[in-house]
Design an enzyme around this catalytic site. Structure first.
Site: not given
Length: 293
Positions: A10-11, A41, A65-67, A106, A130, A134
């Site tokens: 990811g980023q 995993d 993360a699930y974003t 977040t 979300y 988090k």
């Protein structure tokens, strides 16, 4: 020290890979896909503990993360698994070896009704799946008893992946008129800046005796409308007419914070970190994208 980085595709993971090139530590970059990284995993507790044990991991930087904020509203179970349960697995694995967990959270843990920058002590009250998952992830880390640094960030963008910057670069080049919400206020954060901050804290062991929750975003404040106009200006896409609009003109399943500016006083004073202004980092990021064309 051996350091495990999760979600390295990811980023933030990608930016941390760049930041750590000259490190004296040994980094293990992992992702669930495992295309050009080690596969791990993190929803599998036994796999996490085995990886930590076999590679003598002393610290974990959890970038996974699930974003997808919208999809999470209908995929709460998966979001909880990735954002909370997996964070707990990593935290307990670090507790078992006396290691450190750097966990990225977040601004969505807040309800967005504040009128001044949110400190680390501000009450949390997420209004989306979300945000709730988090926050549950933070709670899992705290409950584990491990050594931790939780970093809440906001409006993350970079040269790669799906993010507001890349979307606006495309749309302001393609469209004559574009409407962007102006009633949501926060701070754009360049993934490279957050990665440098994490690297500095871990590389120089600044976390020793300073574990806790911290806020990190770039300096300054703007709306999504302001952000979009700056992107178009710095990229030279001046032919697009960008107009402000209200959030309710773009109905969404998830409730987004109207105001989520983070107070960075604690992280700056504790770790001596100098944070760039979001406009300076935006220019840098767009410049990097232009160089790669």
């Amino acid at each position: 020290m051996n350091i495990l980085v999760t979600g390295s595709g990811g980023q933030l993971g990608h930016a941390l890979r760049r930041a750590s090139v000259a490190s004296a530590d040994r980094y293990f970059f992992t992702d669930v896909a495992g295309d050009d990284t080690l596969r791990l995993d993190i929803t599998d507790r036994e796999a996490v503990e085995r990886f930590v044990r076999e590679h003598a991991i002393g610290a974990v930087v959890n970038c996974a993360a699930y974003t997808d904020v919208e999809r999470a509203e209908e995929d709460a179970e998966r979001a909880e698994l990735l954002n909370a349960t997996a964070a707990g697995h990593l935290a307990r694995a670090m507790k078992g070896v006396g290691g450190l967990l750097v966990h990225v959270s977040t601004d969505y843990v807040f309800d967005g009704t504040a009128n001044r920058p949110c400190t680390e002590e501000a009450p949390t009250a997420p209004r989306s799946v979300y945000g709730a998952t988090k926050l549950h992830g933070e709670e899992e880390v705290l409950a584990s008893g491990c050594r931790y640094v939780i970093l809440r960030t906001a409006w993350l963008y970079s040269e790669i992946g799906r993010n507001f910057l890349r979307t606006m670069l495309r749309l302001t080049e393609e469209k004559e008129v574009l409407r962007v919400v102006f009633d949501q206020t926060g701070t754009p954060t360049y993934a490279g800046d957050l990665a440098e901050a994490i690297f500095d804290i871990v590389e120089h062991r600044k976390y020793e005796g300073r574990e806790g929750i911290y806020h990190f975003s770039d300096e300054g404040v703007c709306s999504w409308y302001d952000f979009a106009r700056a992107i178009a200006e710095y990229a030279g896409n001046t032919s697009c007419d960008i107009r402000p609009c209200h959030s309710d003109e773009f109905p969404s399943k998830a409730v987004r914070p109207a105001y989520s500016v983070l107070d960075k006083t604690k992280i700056k004073e504790t770790f001596g970190i100098v944070i760039p202004h979001w406009t300076d980092s935006l220019r840098k990021c767009i410049g990097n994208i232009e160089k790669e064309k």
